[in-house]
Write a protein that holds these residues in place. Structure first.
Motif, mmCIF file in Angstrom:
data_model
loop_
_atom_site.group_PDB
_atom_site.id
_atom_site.type_symbol
_atom_site.label_atom_id
_atom_site.label_comp_id
_atom_site.label_asym_id
_atom_site.label_seq_id
_atom_site.Cartn_x
_atom_site.Cartn_y
_atom_site.Cartn_z
ATOM 1 N N ARG A 175 46.302 39.060 47.971
ATOM 2 C CA ARG A 175 47.488 39.120 47.119
ATOM 3 C C ARG A 175 47.808 37.735 46.550
ATOM 4 O O ARG A 175 48.121 37.580 45.385
ATOM 5 C CB ARG A 175 48.670 39.659 47.922
ATOM 6 C CG ARG A 175 49.941 39.798 47.079
ATOM 7 C CD ARG A 175 51.105 40.312 47.897
ATOM 8 N NE ARG A 175 50.796 41.589 48.503
ATOM 9 C CZ ARG A 175 50.896 41.837 49.807
ATOM 10 N NH1 ARG A 175 51.308 40.876 50.641
ATOM 11 N NH2 ARG A 175 50.613 43.027 50.288
ATOM 12 N N GLY A 176 47.720 36.723 47.375
ATOM 13 C CA GLY A 176 47.979 35.364 46.902
ATOM 14 C C GLY A 176 46.938 34.913 45.886
ATOM 15 O O GLY A 176 47.266 34.200 44.936
ATOM 16 N N LEU A 178 45.293 36.822 43.712
ATOM 17 C CA LEU A 178 45.583 37.483 42.442
ATOM 18 C C LEU A 178 46.791 36.849 41.764
ATOM 19 O O LEU A 178 46.825 36.701 40.530
ATOM 20 C CB LEU A 178 45.809 38.975 42.664
ATOM 21 C CG LEU A 178 44.608 39.765 43.211
ATOM 22 C CD1 LEU A 178 44.985 41.222 43.429
ATOM 23 C CD2 LEU A 178 43.425 39.661 42.269
ATOM 24 N N GLU A 179 47.782 36.460 42.537
ATOM 25 C CA GLU A 179 48.952 35.801 41.956
ATOM 26 C C GLU A 179 48.576 34.460 41.336
ATOM 27 O O GLU A 179 49.064 34.103 40.260
ATOM 28 C CB GLU A 179 50.023 35.620 43.031
ATOM 29 C CG GLU A 179 50.674 36.926 43.478
ATOM 30 C CD GLU A 179 51.668 36.704 44.612
ATOM 31 O OE1 GLU A 179 51.743 35.555 45.119
ATOM 32 O OE2 GLU A 179 52.356 37.673 44.990
ATOM 33 N N ARG A 180 47.700 33.717 42.000
ATOM 34 C CA ARG A 180 47.271 32.440 41.447
ATOM 35 C C ARG A 180 46.465 32.637 40.157
ATOM 36 O O ARG A 180 46.578 31.850 39.218
ATOM 37 C CB ARG A 180 46.427 31.680 42.471
ATOM 38 C CG ARG A 180 47.247 30.930 43.521
ATOM 39 C CD ARG A 180 46.329 30.149 44.444
ATOM 40 N NE ARG A 180 47.090 29.303 45.351
ATOM 41 C CZ ARG A 180 47.413 28.032 45.094
ATOM 42 N NH1 ARG A 180 47.053 27.485 43.949
ATOM 43 N NH2 ARG A 180 48.093 27.328 45.983
ATOM 44 N N CYS A 181 45.644 33.676 40.117
ATOM 45 C CA CYS A 181 44.881 33.961 38.889
ATOM 46 C C CYS A 181 45.816 34.255 37.724
ATOM 47 O O CYS A 181 45.610 33.774 36.601
ATOM 48 C CB CYS A 181 43.937 35.139 39.119
ATOM 49 S SG CYS A 181 42.580 34.804 40.263
ATOM 50 N N THR A 182 46.840 35.051 37.981
ATOM 51 C CA THR A 182 47.813 35.379 36.931
ATOM 52 C C THR A 182 48.574 34.138 36.491
ATOM 53 O O THR A 182 48.794 33.916 35.294
ATOM 54 C CB THR A 182 48.789 36.446 37.438
ATOM 55 O OG1 THR A 182 48.060 37.595 37.859
ATOM 56 C CG2 THR A 182 49.765 36.842 36.349
ATOM 57 N N ALA A 183 48.976 33.292 37.461
ATOM 58 C CA ALA A 183 49.718 32.080 37.128
ATOM 59 C C ALA A 183 48.866 31.106 36.327
ATOM 60 O O ALA A 183 49.395 30.308 35.535
ATOM 61 C CB ALA A 183 50.221 31.417 38.408
ATOM 62 N N SER A 187 43.934 37.405 33.585
ATOM 63 C CA SER A 187 44.197 38.754 34.078
ATOM 64 C C SER A 187 42.892 39.311 34.618
ATOM 65 O O SER A 187 41.813 38.996 34.107
ATOM 66 C CB SER A 187 44.731 39.661 32.963
ATOM 67 O OG SER A 187 43.787 39.785 31.908
ATOM 68 N N THR A 228 43.280 27.051 49.335
ATOM 69 C CA THR A 228 44.295 27.980 49.802
ATOM 70 C C THR A 228 43.970 28.448 51.222
ATOM 71 O O THR A 228 42.807 28.691 51.562
ATOM 72 C CB THR A 228 44.379 29.200 48.857
ATOM 73 O OG1 THR A 228 44.651 28.753 47.529
ATOM 74 C CG2 THR A 228 45.465 30.165 49.297
#
Length: 252
Positions: A175-176, A178-183, A187, A228
Motif C-alpha cells: 500500500r505504501g 502504491l502511494e509513493r508511485c502516485t505521489a 499511475s 522504504t
C-alpha cells in the motif's frame, strides 16, 4: 422434357457471364492469402480465398439471382442488403481471430485482412473490378511496405516505465509503495505478481512488476522505494512486452 422443368435451376440465361467476377475474386484473394500464409498467420490461404469467393458469390446472387422474380407483381429487390449482411457477418470470423494474452493483443491485422478479403470479393461480385484490384494492392502496401516504417516508429517511441519490487509480504508494504508511485506522478497501468520466496531471516518475500503511466522521475522513485521499510529491492527496466523488432507484436 418440358422447358418449365429446368426453370427452377436456371433463373437467368446469362449465368455463364456471371462467372468472371467470382474468378477475379478467387485470383485476388489467393494473392492476399498467400501473403498471410507466408507470414504463418492464424488465417492463411484457404480462409482468405473462401471468404473472398463467398462474398463474391453472395453479391452476384444478390444482383442477378432473382432476375426471374422481377416480373412478379409487388416484388422489389435491394441488392445492397446482401453487401450490408456480408460486412456484419464477417465480423464473427474476425472476432474469432483476435485473442489477448496478458496485456498483449494479437490477431488484429489478420482479422482486418479477412475483412478486406470480404470487401475485395464483394467488389468483384458488384462488378467493381478496378476497386477490387486497388484494394488488393493496398493490402500489400500496408502489410509489407509499411513494416519498415512501423519498426522505425517503435524504436523511437517512449516505452512504458516498469518498476520491479521485492518486499516483505504481510506487513502492508505494498500500500505504501502504491502511494509513493502516485505521489511521484505515476499511475499503475498493470501489475504482474511473481512467485514469492522465503528469505534467510524467515520472512516471506513477494515480488511484483508494476507497469506505470506518467512522466515522473522513475530512477528517483526507485531509489526512494529502496529505502522504504519493508522494501528489499526496487529496480527499473524496460517493459518486457515491448519488442520494437517484432512487426506483429500487437497486431499479427
Amino acid at each position: 422434357m418440358p422447358e418449365s422443368w429446368a426453370e427452377p435451376l436456371w433463373s437467368t440465361a446469362a449465368q455463364w457471364s456471371l462467372l468472371p467476377p467470382v474468378l477475379l475474386a478467387l485470383l485476388l484473394t489467393t494473392a492476399i492469402g498467400l501473403e498471410r500464409e507466408a507470414g504463418a498467420k492464424s488465417a492463411g490461404l484457404r480462409t482468405h480465398v473462401l471468404v473472398g469467393v463467398g462474398a463474391a458469390v453472395f453479391m452476384v446472387i444478390s444482383k442477378y439471382g432473382f432476375a426471374d422474380l422481377l416480373a412478379t407483381e409487388h416484388v422489389a429487390l435491394d441488392p445492397s442488403r446482401i453487401a450490408a449482411q456480408i460486412v456484419s457477418g464477417i465480423g464473427f470470423i474476425g472476432a474469432g481471430l483476435i485473442f489477448v494474452r496478458q496485456d498483449v493483443v494479437r490477431g488484429l491485422t489478420t482479422a482486418a485482412t479477412i475483412w478486406l478479403a470480404a470487401a475485395v470479393g464483394t467488389a468483384c461480385g458488384a462488378g467493381l473490378a478496378p476497386l477490387a484490384v486497388l484494394a488488393t494492392a493496398a493490402h500489400f502496401l500496408v502489410t509489407r511496405g509499411l513494416q519498415p516504417v512501423a519498426r522505425v516508429v517503435r524504436r523511437h517511441r517512449r516505452r512504458p516505465p516498469v518498476l520491479r519490487i521485492r518486499y516483505d509480504d504481510g506487513y502492508g508494504v505494498l500500500r505504501g509503495v502504491l502511494e509513493r508511485c502516485t505521489a511521484a506522478g505515476f499511475s499503475v497501468a498493470g501489475v504482474a505478481v511473481h512467485r514469492g520466496s522465503v528469505a534467510a531471516d524467515g520472512v516471506r518475500v513477494a515480488a511484483l512488476t508494476l507497469r506505470l503511466d506518467g512522466r515522473g522521475d522513475l530512477p528517483g522513485l526507485a531509489a526512494a522505494l529502496s529505502e522504504t521499510d519493508g522494501v528489499r529491492s526496487a529496480e527499473t527496466r524496460v517493459d518486457p512486452t515491448e519488442d520494437p523488432d517484432d512487426p506483429d507484436r500487437a497486431d499479427d
